[in-house]
Design a protein around this motif. Structure first.
Motif, mmCIF file in Angstrom:
data_model
loop_
_atom_site.group_PDB
_atom_site.id
_atom_site.type_symbol
_atom_site.label_atom_id
_atom_site.label_comp_id
_atom_site.label_asym_id
_atom_site.label_seq_id
_atom_site.Cartn_x
_atom_site.Cartn_y
_atom_site.Cartn_z
ATOM 1 N N ILE A 1 45.409 40.359 30.607
ATOM 2 C CA ILE A 1 44.695 40.199 31.881
ATOM 3 C C ILE A 1 45.012 38.866 32.539
ATOM 4 O O ILE A 1 44.908 37.815 31.930
ATOM 5 C CB ILE A 1 43.176 40.272 31.671
ATOM 6 N N GLN B 1 38.060 44.348 31.680
ATOM 7 C CA GLN B 1 37.182 44.927 32.671
ATOM 8 C C GLN B 1 36.846 46.349 32.208
ATOM 9 O O GLN B 1 37.633 46.999 31.516
ATOM 10 C CB GLN B 1 37.890 44.933 34.035
ATOM 11 N N ALA C 1 44.495 42.355 38.461
ATOM 12 C CA ALA C 1 43.559 42.744 39.525
ATOM 13 C C ALA C 1 43.344 41.583 40.496
ATOM 14 O O ALA C 1 43.414 41.737 41.703
ATOM 15 C CB ALA C 1 42.238 43.211 38.928
ATOM 16 N N SER C 2 43.089 40.403 39.936
ATOM 17 C CA SER C 2 42.929 39.225 40.793
ATOM 18 C C SER C 2 44.172 38.350 40.761
ATOM 19 O O SER C 2 44.701 37.948 41.793
ATOM 20 C CB SER C 2 41.736 38.380 40.326
ATOM 21 N N CYS D 1 37.014 49.144 33.383
ATOM 22 C CA CYS D 1 37.900 50.274 33.693
ATOM 23 C C CYS D 1 38.786 50.635 32.504
ATOM 24 O O CYS D 1 39.185 51.785 32.359
ATOM 25 C CB CYS D 1 38.732 49.988 34.939
ATOM 26 N N ASP E 1 47.179 43.425 33.690
ATOM 27 C CA ASP E 1 46.107 43.718 34.618
ATOM 28 C C ASP E 1 45.917 42.482 35.506
ATOM 29 O O ASP E 1 45.212 41.541 35.146
ATOM 30 C CB ASP E 1 44.818 44.057 33.860
ATOM 31 N N SER F 1 44.343 44.480 42.754
ATOM 32 C CA SER F 1 43.376 45.026 43.708
ATOM 33 C C SER F 1 43.694 44.435 45.068
ATOM 34 O O SER F 1 43.494 43.244 45.293
ATOM 35 C CB SER F 1 41.939 44.640 43.316
ATOM 36 N N GLY G 1 43.546 37.203 35.906
ATOM 37 C CA GLY G 1 42.886 36.603 34.816
ATOM 38 C C GLY G 1 41.586 37.310 34.529
ATOM 39 O O GLY G 1 41.163 38.225 35.218
ATOM 40 N N GLY H 1 41.937 51.270 44.083
ATOM 41 C CA GLY H 1 41.607 49.946 43.559
ATOM 42 C C GLY H 1 42.296 49.772 42.219
ATOM 43 O O GLY H 1 43.096 50.629 41.820
ATOM 44 N N SER H 2 41.987 48.699 41.536
ATOM 45 C CA SER H 2 42.636 48.489 40.246
ATOM 46 C C SER H 2 42.204 49.524 39.211
ATOM 47 O O SER H 2 42.970 49.874 38.322
ATOM 48 C CB SER H 2 42.333 47.091 39.706
ATOM 49 N N SER H 3 40.981 50.019 39.321
ATOM 50 C CA SER H 3 40.534 50.993 38.311
ATOM 51 C C SER H 3 41.480 52.188 38.281
ATOM 52 O O SER H 3 41.953 52.590 37.218
ATOM 53 C CB SER H 3 39.117 51.465 38.598
ATOM 54 N N THR I 1 37.936 38.624 34.141
ATOM 55 C CA THR I 1 36.757 38.695 35.013
ATOM 56 C C THR I 1 35.596 37.893 34.425
ATOM 57 O O THR I 1 34.703 37.490 35.143
ATOM 58 C CB THR I 1 36.278 40.157 35.195
ATOM 59 N N HIS J 1 42.003 44.795 47.483
ATOM 60 C CA HIS J 1 40.710 44.382 48.062
ATOM 61 C C HIS J 1 40.093 43.180 47.349
ATOM 62 O O HIS J 1 38.953 42.843 47.610
ATOM 63 C CB HIS J 1 39.734 45.561 48.101
ATOM 64 N N LYS J 2 40.845 42.554 46.421
ATOM 65 C CA LYS J 2 40.356 41.280 45.886
ATOM 66 C C LYS J 2 41.168 40.176 46.580
ATOM 67 O O LYS J 2 41.036 39.982 47.766
ATOM 68 C CB LYS J 2 40.469 41.259 44.367
HETATM 69 C C1 LIG Z 1 38.107 44.060 39.305
HETATM 70 C C2 LIG Z 1 38.933 44.305 38.131
HETATM 71 C C3 LIG Z 1 39.291 45.601 37.767
HETATM 72 C C4 LIG Z 1 38.796 46.808 38.525
HETATM 73 O O1 LIG Z 1 39.290 46.756 39.803
HETATM 74 P P1 LIG Z 1 38.734 47.575 41.061
HETATM 75 O O2 LIG Z 1 39.699 47.221 42.115
HETATM 76 O O3 LIG Z 1 37.352 47.052 41.313
HETATM 77 O O4 LIG Z 1 38.732 49.015 40.710
HETATM 78 C C5 LIG Z 1 40.132 45.751 36.685
HETATM 79 N N1 LIG Z 1 40.559 44.702 35.981
HETATM 80 C C6 LIG Z 1 40.226 43.432 36.294
HETATM 81 C C7 LIG Z 1 40.765 42.300 35.473
HETATM 82 C C8 LIG Z 1 39.392 43.195 37.380
HETATM 83 O O5 LIG Z 1 39.081 41.939 37.705
#
Ligand SMILES: *Cc1c(COP(=O)(O)O)cnc(C)c1O
Length: 467
Positions: free
Chosen positions: A213, A168, A250-251, A170, A248, A278, A215, A130-132, A217, A280-281
């Motif tokens: 980021i 986030q 992630a989304s 992480c 980052d 991610s 964007g 995942g993103s973490s 969270t 999975h997002k």
């Molecule tokens: C969700 C998210 C993460 C962590 O991602 P995972 O895929 O849940 O491990 C890191 N950074 C941002 C900006 C996120 O939205």
């Protein structure tokens, strides 16, 4: 380690007599312990039934507006996932075709994010859980590069990472685990994320990088990656300090390429060294898959890369985990192939349309103020207007929960802890019809909330909400 609230059940598992002892061979020997292995086996049908029924108590994923993580995939994708659950992604030699699909996904993302490479094979990146995990890897690369640049001062000097207080969790983990100082820019006034000015203010010779980021969270807003890069360019001209940027995404790295093609946030900006997302997002795969990419080989120090056996040769791998399901990577490739660019754009546009529609409707109720409008990530945050004294966002969250909706309420990080918000994440599968149902339920609970004399209790407990 699991953390659980409340009391531990000491009672044995409850077994319905109809599925229990009716069949002395297939039946279950009761009592069935909860916290240690049962003495003997039971029939698979019964074990299935017990586990299946217990999970009924989980929330309804489609009504969960708290998570960014995919809660619906097509039956064909689900079938592929089940068919490939036995493949271990690390066994490149045993499953060369899975390895090939993983490599194709990396090339596809490099292309989507405009990596400056001539040949798709040159794309530098890896799949993660995942993103973490992707952020840990990108952070490690930044730290290692800083150590190389500062070999004369390290150890001794303490590395730091600059980012907004809206990051986030992480990133706080990364800093904690890898002993890097987290330099968090506080939220100022009505800007709920990192600004270019703040980023530059916090940088010094020990800064391994700036995290931007796309964007956030917290409220779904995009950080101004281009401005942050430009400000760091100016800093370099002024002082010689060359601070790399990690995005980052992630989304947003799976939203912006489709919906905001003119926005400059990716490898088109030379200062951007690495990007994570991610899968999975908004990559639309069930949890656990993510991606980390670097702009070129120089951005990922060679000594961090391990080699594994692959068809008699060796294949570079980078990652914290060894064994991991290959099925998620395969499902990601399925989505890329199935949707193509236009398909992704249609799905993400539908999410944005729903988010913007819902945000407008909520604003029109009159008792809420929007912080964001769902026009960046398909995510928006809102709070109660000044004149609302009878209830707060936590009450709204609790009341909606009675109707099955999970809409989280939480307070913002420093220096805006005074601000508590509700957040709605619109994902594939959250249709306009479902949005209308949510509005109807919100309209139903408001008269009740108005009858309160004052907000009930504030946050449910001391912990903050992390997603
Ligand atoms: C969700 C998210 C993460 C962590 O991602 P995972 O895929 O849940 O491990 C890191 N950074 C941002 C900006 C996120 O939205």
């Amino acid at each position: 380690m699991t953390l659980r609230k409340g009391h531990r059940h000491e009672r044995p598992l409850a077994v319905n007599p109809l599925i229990g002892e009716a069949d002395p061979i297939a039946g279950v020997k009761t009592p069935l312990p909860r916290h240690r292995l049962p003495d003997g086996p039971m029939a698979p049908t019964i074990a299935y039934r017990l586990v299946h029924d217990e999970l009924m108590l989980d929330g309804n994923a489609r009504l969960n507006l708290a998570t960014f993580v995919t809660t619906w995939m097509e039956p064909q994708a689900t079938q592929l996932l089940a068919e490939t659950a036995d493949k271990n992604v690390i066994d490149k030699d045993e499953y060369p075709q899975t390895a090939e699909l993983e490599q194709r996904c990396i090339s596809i993302l490099a292309n989507l994010w405009n990596a400056p490479i001539a040949d798709p094979d040159e794309a530098v990146g890896c799949s993660t859980t995942g993103s973490s995990e992707a952020c840990m890897l990108a952070g490690m690369a930044l730290k290692r590069r800083w150590m190389h640049r500062n070999a004369d001062r390290y150890p001794g000097a303490r590395p730091n990472l600059v980012m907004g207080a809206n990051v986030q969790v992480c990133w706080e983990k990364f800093c904690n685990f890898w002993e890097v100082e987290a330099r968090l820019a506080p939220m100022r006034g009505d800007t709920y994320h990192l600004t270019a000015e703040q980023a530059v203010e916090l940088c010094d010779e020990n800064t391994i990088g700036v995290v931007s980021i796309l964007g956030s969270t917290m409220d779904g807003s995009y950080e101004p990656v281009e401005e942050i890069c430009a400000a760091l360019d100016a800093l370099q001209e002024r002082t010689g300090l060359n601070v790399p940027v990690h995005v980052d995404g992630a989304s947003g790295a799976m939203i912006a390429p489709f919906l905001d093609p003119d926005l400059l946030w990716d490898f088109r900006l030379p200062r951007v060294q690495s990007i994570n997302t991610s899968g999975h997002k908004y990559g639309l795969v069930y949890p656990g898959v993510g991606w980390a990419l670097w702009r070129d080989r120089e951005a990922l120090p060679e000594e961090l890369v391990e080699r594994v056996n692959y068809l008699g040769g060796d294949m570079p791998t980078f990652g914290l985990n060894f064994s991991r399901p290959g099925s998620q990577v395969i499902a990601q490739y399925y989505n890329f192939l199935r949707l193509g660019f236009d398909g992704f754009r249609a799905v993400q546009q539908a999410c944005r349309d729903v988010a913007m529609h819902l945000a407008r409707e909520i604003e029109e109720l009159g008792c809420f103020r929007l912080l964001t409008r769902g026009d960046q990530l398909p995510v928006f945050a809102f709070t109660t207007t000044e004149d609302v004294k009878e209830f707060d966002v936590f009450d709204v969250s609790r009341r909606l929960r009675e109707h099955g909706w999970l809409v989280p309420a939480y307070t913002f990080p420093p220096d805006r802890q005074d601000l508590a918000v509700l957040r709605v994440v619109c994902r594939n599968g959250f249709s306009l019809d479902l949005a209308d149902n949510l509005m109807e339920d919100l309209r139903t609970v408001l008269p009740w909330l108005r009858r309160q004399r004052e907000p009930m209790t504030g946050p449910e407990d001391g912990t903050s909400f992390h997603h």
